[in-house]
Scaffold this active site. Structure first.
Site, mmCIF file in Angstrom:
data_model
loop_
_atom_site.group_PDB
_atom_site.id
_atom_site.type_symbol
_atom_site.label_atom_id
_atom_site.label_comp_id
_atom_site.label_asym_id
_atom_site.label_seq_id
_atom_site.Cartn_x
_atom_site.Cartn_y
_atom_site.Cartn_z
ATOM 1 N N ASP A 537 -9.449 5.281 -5.751
ATOM 2 C CA ASP A 537 -8.605 4.176 -5.293
ATOM 3 C C ASP A 537 -9.468 3.128 -4.580
ATOM 4 O O ASP A 537 -10.688 3.179 -4.632
ATOM 5 C CB ASP A 537 -7.493 4.701 -4.367
ATOM 6 C CG ASP A 537 -8.051 5.526 -3.214
ATOM 7 O OD1 ASP A 537 -9.285 5.547 -3.021
ATOM 8 O OD2 ASP A 537 -7.257 6.149 -2.502
ATOM 9 N N ASP A 538 -8.834 2.189 -3.905
ATOM 10 C CA ASP A 538 -9.592 1.124 -3.261
ATOM 11 C C ASP A 538 -10.017 1.501 -1.854
ATOM 12 O O ASP A 538 -9.864 0.736 -0.907
ATOM 13 C CB ASP A 538 -8.759 -0.170 -3.243
ATOM 14 C CG ASP A 538 -8.588 -0.707 -4.655
ATOM 15 O OD1 ASP A 538 -9.524 -0.535 -5.452
ATOM 16 O OD2 ASP A 538 -7.523 -1.262 -4.940
#
Ligand code: 6R9
Length: 667
Positions: A537-538
């Site tokens: 994910d980020d």
């Protein structure tokens, strides 16, 4: 000569195995216990929990109830229902009652090597009780949030235990966070009381804490929330008491108030599912998540993993370089080790101050049996050369632990061979703030055959599954690669996000129905060993600190001159990952060093020094898809100079942007 060395190594290895039989002596023993733990979690964890003090016992059957499938209704997990306990009682009173009151509980060294302090279990119990009594005297009750913003001094774990004693929910905020970040966290959990210190020396650098708390409290007041009491500890060095800003209506000196309190404070018996603490961590949006842990399940997860992964037994010396501002400091510095009755060695200063030998001299001085640290620190230590660890007698070491990010092979070998003299197993623990305790690790047993860089095997009760990211289907073959999820439940798992159960469900349980989604990528090899491949994910991992790219982007775009920002993680030799920011300014003619510094200072102010981008790359425009999504994949290639491998850029709205960004690299 070489043969002699080998011989002496074998001798130490023999001595090491002689002095203590491994806990799980054979693979078959682990397999049997593991099978039991996943086939009958209720029975297994009930038995594990029976080694702890419960004021009211939970029933043998029916204490575990859960739903982790969003299709079947709200996500909820309950362990040890019907039981009441107190973690501070299990960490302290239990050992004093067992005649271990005079045993050392914490061995602390401060910034200077001559700053030393040891505290016994009895002394800590008294300190914790005084603090708990003070908190009660200012109105703190069960369920109330208390913010702790302290440097690594013994008072920090003491403050956590004091909250736990009276059922207050602590929120420890890492000392590197800025006033804005502290204010945001105070506001989110409505903590009326803050425990802090004047400031602290970190190496040659003073870090002020009380002025930051003052600013944070003022910011919270502007939003309509008033902190009623601030307890301030005078830590010598950075900021003298006489120059500490003071509000007599609100602020109280630790040294005045606490010694006057009674050293006896009966623990408040809490239901197993009552809240024990909150810890804010980064996610993929700008707003930090207040991860909620509970009293009973967290305690059992912390204690049992310490027992089996680090083989902790009463009287052992356990050294941990983690800060209590992160989950590792909660579970494996403050709570877990004390649940096992060990003596914890902690460092209040910079691990490489005054030189690269500091930690190794401490390990020798206190005869540490186990040493737990993060790969980022190992990489900075190994850079300083082998001479430092070799100057110290590290023969007391038996187990070496690693946590926070995947450990690279080079660092693993250095740790194993130079620090551990090829004698100590490396327990590379994979877990998260949300899991509460370690989920996977190579067990410190002779049969384990740990592989450098692998997080080994699942801990009891943990069912890792590898999912195909495209279909969400479980890949059942032993060798597999995909995203990592966990099936089922374990005692120390987070129960919710403070004030946002919906976000809890959507982040962890909605992406792959029926599973807990970890956010990590993972490979399982043919032997069933797990290899974490990093976040999918980020979220980026800088020196073991989790930072959401969105958090840094929102801090940058708050700056008056910043029109847009895109933040990515790039590989970094020491930190693992470094923050790399593409910034679009309002008006392109201000691309100056002063502007760069202004942007960096702004991030420092909004989040804290550890979130300041390593690089700011001017971007008159960002590569976006026609639907307006920033193409981070393209930015990553530009940042690392791999523009030949940009891949498919057919969805780019303005193809000219890429050329422009390449020209601006390094400018
Ligand atoms: C305990 C802690 C969690 C994230 C996690 C993963 C990474 C942690 C790791 C590891 C590979 C290990 N991570 N331990 N990756 N091997 N042994 O660090 O919690 O701060 O919440 O970070 O850290 O990416 O998802 P937290």
């Amino acid at each position: 000569m070489q043969r002699l060395e080998v011989l002496s190594r074998q001798l130490t290895a023999a001595q090491a195995s002689e002095d203590r039989a491994p806990l799980l002596a054979t693979r078959a023993e682990y397999d049997a216990m593991y099978r039991r733990s996943v086939e009958d979690p209720e029975g297994f964890w009930g038995e594990m929990a029976s080694g702890y003090h419960w004021q009211e016992k939970f029933p043998a059957r029916g204490h575990l109830q859960y739903n982790t499938d969003v299709r079947r209704g709200p996500v909820s997990v309950q362990f040890f229902r019907g039981g009441t306990t107190n973690i501070s009682y299990n960490c302290l009173d239990r050992w004093v009652a067992a005649g271990r009151g005079d045993q050392t509980c914490f061995i602390w060294e401060g910034n200077e090597e001559s700053d030393r302090r040891t505290v016994t279990y009895r002394q800590l119990l008294e300190e914790v009780s005084r603090l708990a009594n003070w908190m009660q005297s200012v109105g703190v009750k069960k369920g109330d949030a208390v913010t702790i913003y302290l440097p690594m001094v013994v008072e920090l774990p003491a403050a956590m235990l004091a909250c736990a004693r009276i059922g207050a929910v602590h929120s420890v905020v890492f000392g590197g966070f800025s006033a804005d970040a502290v204010a945001q966290r105070i506001l989110d959990c409505k903590g009326k009381v803050v425990l802090t210190a004047t400031g602290v020396m970190r190496g040659a650098k003073p870090v002020l804490l009380k002025p930051i708390v003052d600013e944070a409290v003022a910011l919270a007041a502007k939003q309509g929330f008033n902190v009623s009491s601030v307890l301030c500890l005078e830590v010598p060095g950075a900021l003298p008491a006489s120059r500490t800003p003071w509000n007599p209506a609100r602020d109280v000196w630790w040294g005045d108030a606490i010694p006057k309190m009674s050293p006896v404070c009966p623990p408040v018996w809490l239901a197993a599912e009552d809240r024990s603490f909150l810890l804010y961590t980064s996610g993929s949006t700008g707003k930090p998540k207040g991860v909620v842990h509970t009293v009973g399940g967290y305690m059992i997860g912390a204690g049992v993993t310490c027992r089996y992964l680090f083989d902790m037994r009463p009287g052992d010396i356990f050294m941990n370089t983690a800060d209590c501002g992160w989950i590792t400091g909660h579970t494996y510095l403050a709570y877990g080790p004390l649940l096992c009755g060990v003596s914890v060695v902690m460092l209040g200063g910079v691990p490489t101050y005054p030189d690269g030998g500091r930690l190794w001299r401490m390990a020798e001085r206190y005869k540490a049996r186990t040493f737990y640290t993060a790969p980022t620190l190992l990489r900075s230590l190994l850079q300083l050369g082998d001479a430092w660890p070799r100057q110290s007698d590290l023969s007391s070491l038996r187990i070496l632990g690693s946590v926070g990010e995947p450990i690279n092979e080079h660092a693993w070998h250095w740790y194993h061979e130079v620090v551990g003299d090829s004698r100590c197993p490396i327990v590379d623990t994979w877990w998260q703030t949300e899991t509460g305790s370690a989920m996977m690790a190579p067990l410190p047993a002779p049969w384990m055959n740990a592989k450098p860089g692998s997080a080994g095997l699942p801990f009891f009760g943990v069912c890792p599954v590898i999912l195909d990211p495209a279909t969400g289907n479980e890949i059942v073959s032993t060798a597999a690669e995909g995203v990592l999820a966990l099936r089922g439940v374990w005692p120390s798992m987070a129960r919710t996000l403070h004030g946002d159960h919906e976000r809890f469900e959507s982040v962890y349980f909605a992406p792959y129905k029926g599973y807990y989604f970890t956010g990590d990528g993972c490979r399982r090899d043919a032997d069933g060993h797990y290899w974490i491949t990093g976040r999918v994910d980020d979220v980026i991992n800088v020196s073991g600190h989790r930072i959401g790219t969105a958090e840094v982007e929102s801090a940058l775009t708050e700056h008056a001159d910043c029109a847009e920002a895109a933040v990515i993680g790039v590989e970094h030799g020491i930190k693992g990952q470094a923050i790399y920011a593409f910034v679009t300014l309002r008006g392109h003619d201000h691309q100056t060093e002063a502007m760069r510094k202004g942007l960096m200072d702004h991030v420092r102010k909004v989040i804290g020094p550890f979130a300041v981008p390593e690089v700011i790359h001017w971007a008159p425009a960002l590569p976006k898809t026609r639907s307006g999504k920033i193409m981070r994949r393209v930015l990553r290639k530009i940042a690392t100079g791999e523009e030949k491998e940009l891949g498919d850029v057919s969805t780019l709205a303005e193809p000219g942007v890429v050329e422009m960004l390449i020209k601006l690299r390094g400018k």
